[in-house]
Motif scaffolding. Structure first.
Motif, PDB file in Angstrom:
ATOM      1  N   THR A   7       0.714  -1.133  -0.060  1.00 57.19           N
ATOM      2  CA  THR A   7      -0.034  -0.129  -0.027  1.00 57.19           C
ATOM      3  C   THR A   7       0.862   1.263  -0.046  1.00 57.19           C
ATOM      4  OG1 THR A   7      -0.120   0.217   2.347  1.00 57.19           O
ATOM      5  CG2 THR A   7      -1.692  -1.287   1.309  1.00 57.19           C
ATOM      6  N   THR A  41      -3.865  -3.818  -2.401  1.00 57.16           N
ATOM      7  CA  THR A  41      -3.244  -2.511  -2.695  1.00 57.16           C
ATOM      8  C   THR A  41      -4.271  -1.626  -3.069  1.00 57.16           C
ATOM      9  OG1 THR A  41      -1.712  -1.598  -4.246  1.00 57.16           O
ATOM     10  CG2 THR A  41      -3.101  -3.181  -5.295  1.00 57.16           C
ATOM     11  N   PRO A  42      -3.896  -0.201  -2.524  1.00 57.28           N
ATOM     12  CA  PRO A  42      -4.979   0.709  -2.989  1.00 57.28           C
ATOM     13  C   PRO A  42      -4.664   1.406  -4.504  1.00 57.28           C
ATOM     14  CG  PRO A  42      -3.392   1.673  -1.859  1.00 57.28           C
ATOM     15  CD  PRO A  42      -2.961   0.171  -1.895  1.00 57.28           C
ATOM     16  N   ASP A  62      -3.717   0.862  -9.165  1.00 60.32           N
ATOM     17  CA  ASP A  62      -4.321  -0.037 -10.076  1.00 60.32           C
ATOM     18  C   ASP A  62      -2.892  -0.570 -10.543  1.00 60.32           C
ATOM     19  OD1 ASP A  62      -6.875   1.048 -10.247  1.00 60.32           O
ATOM     20  OD2 ASP A  62      -6.365   2.837 -11.048  1.00 60.32           O
ATOM     21  N   LYS A 117      -8.483  -4.646  -3.705  1.00 59.77           N
ATOM     22  CA  LYS A 117      -8.162  -3.317  -3.449  1.00 59.77           C
ATOM     23  C   LYS A 117      -8.823  -2.674  -2.158  1.00 59.77           C
ATOM     24  CE  LYS A 117      -6.894  -0.895  -6.773  1.00 59.77           C
ATOM     25  NZ  LYS A 117      -7.606  -0.651  -8.106  1.00 59.77           N
TER      26      LYS A 117
END
Ligand code: F6R
Length: 592
Positions: free
Chosen positions: A504, A530-531, A533, A547
């Motif tokens: 992250t 993860t945040p 793309d 996400k």
């Protein structure tokens, strides 16, 4: 961990059961009550849940006082013989005890030498026998003498055959008293006083005394003492639950807790709290806690070091005393504890104080022993946490640690206190999509082992996520620094082993993904958290990309952990485990 409740008033057997249920959250594996009526004592005990005890307890004619206990086994297995209350051989004294008597073995040998026989393996039984041994007709004097030979921790509720009232004593285990007209309650937690009294007394270490329907008297070894009556704050005590479990309720109370914190700590308040703190001489900061609070400390050290440029070190509370820490007047020791009653954290505080360090407490229970002792108290305003696994309190600790980092940064470097991040967190805050979390939990529940990896603060989040899964689902979930993979851990990877990758932090994501690839190349199923793309070329190779909402880097850790708390909750429920009461664990760890 163990809980006691004593009651003076009609039908104590009914009230004691009701109040013991309020103490269930502390963790226990057996329970018991003793009730006094004009016919003498009746004692009931049961292994397992309170409902087992409840089904055994009979209504007693003219009962008017009683003592109750939930026991978390330390000395001797959880069975009826070891369950409290314990009784003296002459059947005159009946007691319940929370804590540990460290010198019980030598006292027991001594009493055996005097001809006493023991029916249980507990340390508590020796107290009942000692009361008989020292009995000189004056009950308070007998209690004073008895507690003077005890080493360790104790909160005691005591009944004597020929006295209509309850004796009590306290050292290093919490004990409170409340009264309502002629009725009196003595308990390990003020939560028992809900719908009972409006005020309470908090006993200090070394205090003992007597309560009857007419009076309450307090003493210490020098004579009679006064204890201030405090107002009961019912808002702090919302332990009602409309959700299926407390754990779920409490996870969903994270956002309200964040709002409470942001309302409580304005910039002005942060400046005022530390107005008298002289930071010029501070050379180091130590952060101390156990379990989840230790994980919060790891995160806090990172925040504070960055904000102040002062070296921070994190120490597990149970190790602090024995590590001979080099601390003194140039040190701040930050103690983090939800309950404020954790024995190891309290012991770390005592050492820090002895060595002249400045102490700051990040604590949820504001009437706890630790909260009353620290030089600077920063309450985390999370409200009552009942589920054994800490959730909203962890997130609240992180936020208050962030605020502390800002306040200290302001003192040390004259830097601006930045509260805009908190507003952003409140606006951004997202619990995720329930269906997605439940689906992931369903995949994970069938594994007997899981691995989590991350770098920097993601590693700390992985530690806490892993602890939540271990606690509530009994899955052996292990955590590694992502960069450590090649240095040993890769040997554990087999075909289809789940590896959860926390990525992250934008600066570290490429390196972490490379590590994930290394594990995947050896058969691991990768879940990337993860945040950001991620390129399709990469995501196609992974089992799942999961996400999380992006917020300010400094508070991303709060957003991250909430989803994993929910996943841990759903795995637990899917496995048929009660997430509120994981096996073998207690909420408040009041022994070393
Ligand atoms: C884990 C958990 C424990 C506590 C630890 C310290 O979910 O709740 O690891 O964090 O026992 O307790 P406190 O914060 O009360 O000092």
């Amino acid at each position: 961990m163990c809980g006691i409740v004593c009651y003076i008033g009609k039908k104590p057997e009914k009230i004691l059961i009701e109040k013991l249920k309020r103490l269930e959250y502390r963790g226990y594996d057996s329970a018991g009550i003793a009730v006094k009526s004009d016919k003498g004592f009746d004692i009931f005990k049961a292994k397992g849940e309170i409902k087992n005890l409840e089904s055994k307890v009979k209504e007693i004619d003219n009962s008017y006082l009683g003592i109750g206990h939930t026991r978390w086994a330390t000395h001797g297995k959880p069975d009826e013989a070891n369950a409290h209350p314990h009784i003296s051989t002459d059947k005159k004294w009946v007691i319940v005890h929370n804590g540990i008597i460290e010198n019980y073995s030598s006292l027991r040998d001594k009493l055996i030498g005097f001809g006493y026989e023991f029916y249980s393996e507990t340390d508590t039984e020796i107290i009942a026998k000692l009361l008989q041994y020292y009995d000189n007709g004056n009950a308070l004097e007998t209690i004073r003498q008895t507690i003077s030979v005890l080493k360790g921790s104790f909160a005691l509720g005591i009944m004597k055959q020929d006295v209509d009232g309850i004796f009590f004593a306290k050292s290093k285990s919490p004990l409170f008293i409340s009264k309502n007209e002629e009725n009196v309650m003595v308990a390990s937690d003020i939560i028992c006083f809900k719908n009972f009294g409006d005020t309470f007394y908090q006993l200090s270490d070394g205090v003992f005394g007597f309560a009857s329907s007419k009076k309450i008297e307090f003493y210490d070894k020098f004579g009679s003492v006064n204890i201030k009556e405090e107002k009961l704050d019912l808002n702090e005590m919302d332990d009602e639950n409309k959700y299926e479990h407390f754990m779920l309720k409490e996870i969903y109370e994270t956002k309200p807790a964040i709002k409470n914190i942001s309302e409580f700590y304005s910039k002005q308040r942060l400046l005022e709290i530390f107005e008298n703190l002289n930071v010029k001489n501070i050379r180091k900061i130590k952060l101390v806690g156990c379990g989840t609070a230790y994980h919060a400390a790891l995160m806090g050290a990172d925040m504070i070091e960055k904000a102040t440029d002062i070296d921070c070190e994190v120490v597990v509370a149970s190790e602090f005393r024995y590590s001979e820490p080099r601390i003194g007047e140039d040190t701040i020791v930050i103690l983090i504890s939800q309950s404020g009653e954790t024995a190891d954290t309290l012991a770390a505080f005592e050492l820090a104080k002895q060595k002249g360090a400045i102490t700051i407490g990040i604590i949820n229970i504001e009437y706890s022993a630790l909260a009353k002792k620290v030089d600077y108290l920063l309450p985390i305003k999370a409200g009552v946490e009942v589920a054994v696994a800490s959730t909203k309190a962890y997130s609240a600790q992180l936020l208050v640690l962030y605020l502390l980092s800002q306040a200290l940064g302001n003192k040390v470097k004259n830097s601006e206190i930045d509260l805009s991040t908190v507003k952003t967190l409140i606006n951004d805050f997202d619990y995720g999509t329930t269906k997605e979390l439940q689906d992931l939990a369903e995949y994970l529940r069938y594994n007997d082992k899981l691995f989590m990896i991350g770098r920097g603060k993601d590693y700390f989040t992985a530690l806490e996520a892993s602890l939540k899964i271990k606690e509530t689902s009994y899955i052996n979930s292990d955590t590694y620094y992502a960069g450590e993979l090649k240095h040993g851990f890769l040997a554990l990877i087999e075909e289809d082993t789940f590896v959860i990758v926390f990525a992250t932090d934008k600066k570290l994501i490429d390196k972490t993904i490379s590590n994930a690839e290394e594990a995947r190349a050896r058969g691991a199923k990768i879940i990337l958290f993860t945040p950001f793309d991620i390129d399709k070329g990469i995501t196609d190779k992974f089992f799942k990309v999961f996400k999380v909402k992006k917020t300010d880097d400094r508070l991303q850790c709060i957003e991250n952990i909430t989803m994993w708390q929910l996943i841990a909750y759903y795995i637990s429920v899917n496995k048929g485990i009660n997430p509120d009461k994981p096996r073998n664990l207690a909420k408040s760890v009041t022994v070393e």
